[in-house]
Design a protein around this motif. Structure first.
Motif, PDB file in Angstrom:
ATOM      1  N   VAL A  11       0.863  -1.166   0.000  1.00 58.89           N
ATOM      2  CA  VAL A  11       0.000   0.000   0.000  1.00 58.89           C
ATOM      3  C   VAL A  11       0.906   1.223   0.000  1.00 58.89           C
ATOM      4  CG1 VAL A  11      -1.729   1.310   1.287  1.00 58.89           C
ATOM      5  CG2 VAL A  11      -1.908  -1.179   1.119  1.00 58.89           C
ATOM      6  N   GLU A  12       0.624   2.117  -0.914  1.00 54.05           N
ATOM      7  CA  GLU A  12       1.475   3.280  -1.112  1.00 54.05           C
ATOM      8  C   GLU A  12       0.628   4.543  -1.123  1.00 54.05           C
ATOM      9  OE1 GLU A  12       4.688   1.461  -4.270  1.00 54.05           O
ATOM     10  OE2 GLU A  12       2.767   2.156  -5.067  1.00 54.05           O
ATOM     11  N   ARG A  13       1.353   5.652  -1.121  1.00 54.22           N
ATOM     12  CA  ARG A  13       0.767   6.962  -1.385  1.00 54.22           C
ATOM     13  C   ARG A  13       1.496   7.556  -2.579  1.00 54.22           C
ATOM     14  NH1 ARG A  13       0.132   9.759   4.574  1.00 54.22           N
ATOM     15  NH2 ARG A  13      -1.889   8.821   5.024  1.00 54.22           N
ATOM     16  N   SER A  14       0.771   8.317  -3.362  1.00 52.02           N
ATOM     17  CA  SER A  14       1.361   8.999  -4.510  1.00 52.02           C
ATOM     18  C   SER A  14       0.770  10.390  -4.618  1.00 52.02           C
ATOM     19  CB  SER A  14       1.076   8.228  -5.800  1.00 52.02           C
ATOM     20  OG  SER A  14       1.680   8.858  -6.916  1.00 52.02           O
ATOM     21  N   LEU A  15       1.575  11.312  -5.128  1.00 54.87           N
ATOM     22  CA  LEU A  15       1.056  12.629  -5.454  1.00 54.87           C
ATOM     23  C   LEU A  15       0.549  12.599  -6.889  1.00 54.87           C
ATOM     24  CD1 LEU A  15       0.781  15.683  -4.604  1.00 54.87           C
ATOM     25  CD2 LEU A  15       2.791  16.023  -6.052  1.00 54.87           C
ATOM     26  N   VAL A  16      -0.625  13.143  -7.082  1.00 54.94           N
ATOM     27  CA  VAL A  16      -1.182  13.335  -8.420  1.00 54.94           C
ATOM     28  C   VAL A  16      -1.484  14.818  -8.560  1.00 54.94           C
ATOM     29  CG1 VAL A  16      -3.161  12.878  -9.927  1.00 54.94           C
ATOM     30  CG2 VAL A  16      -2.166  11.010  -8.580  1.00 54.94           C
ATOM     31  N   LEU A  17      -1.068  15.388  -9.673  1.00 56.85           N
ATOM     32  CA  LEU A  17      -1.416  16.770  -9.990  1.00 56.85           C
ATOM     33  C   LEU A  17      -2.236  16.790 -11.269  1.00 56.85           C
ATOM     34  CD1 LEU A  17       2.047  18.561  -9.539  1.00 56.85           C
ATOM     35  CD2 LEU A  17       0.175  18.427  -7.869  1.00 56.85           C
ATOM     36  N   VAL A  18      -3.354  17.494 -11.234  1.00 61.52           N
ATOM     37  CA  VAL A  18      -4.036  17.854 -12.467  1.00 61.52           C
ATOM     38  C   VAL A  18      -3.448  19.209 -12.827  1.00 61.52           C
ATOM     39  CG1 VAL A  18      -6.227  18.340 -13.619  1.00 61.52           C
ATOM     40  CG2 VAL A  18      -6.119  16.589 -11.819  1.00 61.52           C
ATOM     41  N   LYS A  19      -2.688  19.231 -13.899  1.00 60.96           N
ATOM     42  CA  LYS A  19      -1.928  20.410 -14.292  1.00 60.96           C
ATOM     43  C   LYS A  19      -2.856  21.519 -14.812  1.00 60.96           C
ATOM     44  CE  LYS A  19       2.128  17.662 -15.550  1.00 60.96           C
ATOM     45  NZ  LYS A  19       3.050  17.330 -16.661  1.00 60.96           N
ATOM     46  N   GLU A  30     -12.999  14.314 -14.005  1.00 61.35           N
ATOM     47  CA  GLU A  30     -12.784  13.086 -14.779  1.00 61.35           C
ATOM     48  C   GLU A  30     -11.532  12.354 -14.297  1.00 61.35           C
ATOM     49  OE1 GLU A  30     -13.073   9.997 -17.609  1.00 61.35           O
ATOM     50  OE2 GLU A  30     -14.537  11.317 -16.677  1.00 61.35           O
ATOM     51  N   VAL A  31     -10.465  13.093 -14.009  1.00 62.25           N
ATOM     52  CA  VAL A  31      -9.243  12.457 -13.506  1.00 62.25           C
ATOM     53  C   VAL A  31      -9.517  11.808 -12.157  1.00 62.25           C
ATOM     54  CG1 VAL A  31      -6.891  12.888 -12.675  1.00 62.25           C
ATOM     55  CG2 VAL A  31      -7.673  13.954 -14.814  1.00 62.25           C
ATOM     56  N   LEU A  32     -10.179  12.526 -11.260  1.00 63.19           N
ATOM     57  CA  LEU A  32     -10.485  11.963  -9.939  1.00 63.19           C
ATOM     58  C   LEU A  32     -11.440  10.771 -10.064  1.00 63.19           C
ATOM     59  CD1 LEU A  32     -10.860  15.232  -7.837  1.00 63.19           C
ATOM     60  CD2 LEU A  32      -8.867  13.714  -7.989  1.00 63.19           C
ATOM     61  N   ARG A  33     -12.387  10.836 -10.987  1.00 60.02           N
ATOM     62  CA  ARG A  33     -13.309   9.712 -11.208  1.00 60.02           C
ATOM     63  C   ARG A  33     -12.538   8.462 -11.617  1.00 60.02           C
ATOM     64  NH1 ARG A  33     -15.237   6.576 -14.758  1.00 60.02           N
ATOM     65  NH2 ARG A  33     -14.165   7.556 -16.511  1.00 60.02           N
ATOM     66  N   ARG A  34     -11.573   8.637 -12.509  1.00 58.44           N
ATOM     67  CA  ARG A  34     -10.787   7.483 -12.968  1.00 58.44           C
ATOM     68  C   ARG A  34      -9.929   6.913 -11.834  1.00 58.44           C
ATOM     69  NH1 ARG A  34      -9.157   7.773 -19.217  1.00 58.44           N
ATOM     70  NH2 ARG A  34     -11.019   8.792 -20.028  1.00 58.44           N
ATOM     71  N   ILE A  35      -9.399   7.781 -10.993  1.00 60.17           N
ATOM     72  CA  ILE A  35      -8.610   7.319  -9.847  1.00 60.17           C
ATOM     73  C   ILE A  35      -9.483   6.488  -8.917  1.00 60.17           C
ATOM     74  CG2 ILE A  35      -7.467   8.105  -7.721  1.00 60.17           C
ATOM     75  CD1 ILE A  35      -6.386  10.494  -9.450  1.00 60.17           C
ATOM     76  N   GLU A  36     -10.668   7.002  -8.601  1.00 63.66           N
ATOM     77  CA  GLU A  36     -11.576   6.273  -7.713  1.00 63.66           C
ATOM     78  C   GLU A  36     -12.120   5.008  -8.374  1.00 63.66           C
ATOM     79  OE1 GLU A  36     -13.254   9.478  -4.559  1.00 63.66           O
ATOM     80  OE2 GLU A  36     -14.274   9.448  -6.507  1.00 63.66           O
ATOM     81  N   ALA A  83      -3.518  16.106  -5.375  1.00 63.12           N
ATOM     82  CA  ALA A  83      -4.187  15.035  -4.637  1.00 63.12           C
ATOM     83  C   ALA A  83      -3.152  14.035  -4.144  1.00 63.12           C
ATOM     84  CB  ALA A  83      -5.206  14.323  -5.518  1.00 63.12           C
ATOM     85  N   VAL A  84      -3.406  13.502  -2.978  1.00 62.35           N
ATOM     86  CA  VAL A  84      -2.650  12.355  -2.497  1.00 62.35           C
ATOM     87  C   VAL A  84      -3.589  11.171  -2.611  1.00 62.35           C
ATOM     88  CG1 VAL A  84      -1.476  11.278  -0.540  1.00 62.35           C
ATOM     89  CG2 VAL A  84      -1.280  13.756  -0.900  1.00 62.35           C
ATOM     90  N   ILE A  85      -3.112  10.154  -3.324  1.00 60.89           N
ATOM     91  CA  ILE A  85      -3.919   8.945  -3.456  1.00 60.89           C
ATOM     92  C   ILE A  85      -3.235   7.812  -2.695  1.00 60.89           C
ATOM     93  CG2 ILE A  85      -4.880   9.697  -5.645  1.00 60.89           C
ATOM     94  CD1 ILE A  85      -3.087   7.548  -7.029  1.00 60.89           C
ATOM     95  N   GLU A  86      -4.029   6.844  -2.287  1.00 60.42           N
ATOM     96  CA  GLU A  86      -3.519   5.697  -1.547  1.00 60.42           C
ATOM     97  C   GLU A  86      -4.067   4.422  -2.164  1.00 60.42           C
ATOM     98  OE1 GLU A  86      -5.099   6.370   2.380  1.00 60.42           O
ATOM     99  OE2 GLU A  86      -3.300   7.461   3.002  1.00 60.42           O
ATOM    100  N   GLY A  87      -3.243   3.380  -2.095  1.00 65.70           N
ATOM    101  CA  GLY A  87      -3.710   2.081  -2.543  1.00 65.70           C
ATOM    102  C   GLY A  87      -2.559   1.148  -2.830  1.00 65.70           C
ATOM    103  N   GLU A  88      -2.892  -0.090  -2.981  1.00 61.64           N
ATOM    104  CA  GLU A  88      -1.926  -1.124  -3.327  1.00 61.64           C
ATOM    105  C   GLU A  88      -1.265  -0.764  -4.656  1.00 61.64           C
ATOM    106  OE1 GLU A  88      -0.236  -4.833  -2.177  1.00 61.64           O
ATOM    107  OE2 GLU A  88      -1.804  -3.730  -1.138  1.00 61.64           O
TER     108      GLU A  88
END
Length: 151
Positions: A11-19, A30-36, A83-88
């Motif tokens: 399980v990790e964390r990553s930074l995601v930026l919508v530029k 749409e980007v957040l929808r795809r992440i979820e 955004a900070v996302i988390e997941g395997e």
């Protein structure tokens, strides 16, 4: 316990930026929808216009390269969603979801392949950024979310 039966959770964390190009085009949702939809959790979210100091820290490894100044100009020229996302294995997973850096070469089904294109600018405007390693993620999250709100 043998190594083969040890907990191998990643399980990790990553930074995601919508530029700024993605934000300006209304693609944050749409980007957040795809992440979820991929099954990752959004652990932190902020909308801001980054200053050059923050961007210089974020892109420090590119200082001195020909695209460095145009990149800072582009990234400081509008609002971004951080955004900070988390997941395997979310670092690898988001980078696959984002697609190739060059949106013209990015495969259909990826964020950049479906939503990006080459605009003929000095710097690639490719909608999103995602951390490329656990070390980069930790460094970048600290830059974009410095208040330590994430535990």
């Amino acid at each position: 316990m043998s190594e083969s039966t040890a907990n191998t959770s990643s399980v990790e964390r990553s930074l995601v930026l919508v530029k700024p190009d993605g934000f300006r085009r209304g693609l944050t949702g749409e980007v957040l929808r795809r992440i979820e939809a991929k099954g990752y959790t959004i652990a932190a979210l902020a909308v801001l216009t980054p200053d050059r100091e923050r961007l210089a820290k974020h892109y420090a490894e590119h200082e001195g390269k020909p695209f460095y100044e145009p990149l800072l100009d582009f990234m400081s020229g509008g609002r971004v969603t951080a955004a900070v996302i988390e997941g395997e294995r979310c670092i690898e997973g988001f980078r696959a979801l984002a697609g190739a850096t060059d949106p013209t070469a990015a495969l259909p089904g990826t964020i950049r392949g479906d939503l990006g294109r080459d605009w003929g600018e000095k710097v690639q405007q490719n909608i999103v950024h995602g951390s490329d390693s656990p070390e980069s993620a930790a460094r970048e999250i600290a830059i974009w979310f410095p208040d330590g709100a994430l535990n």
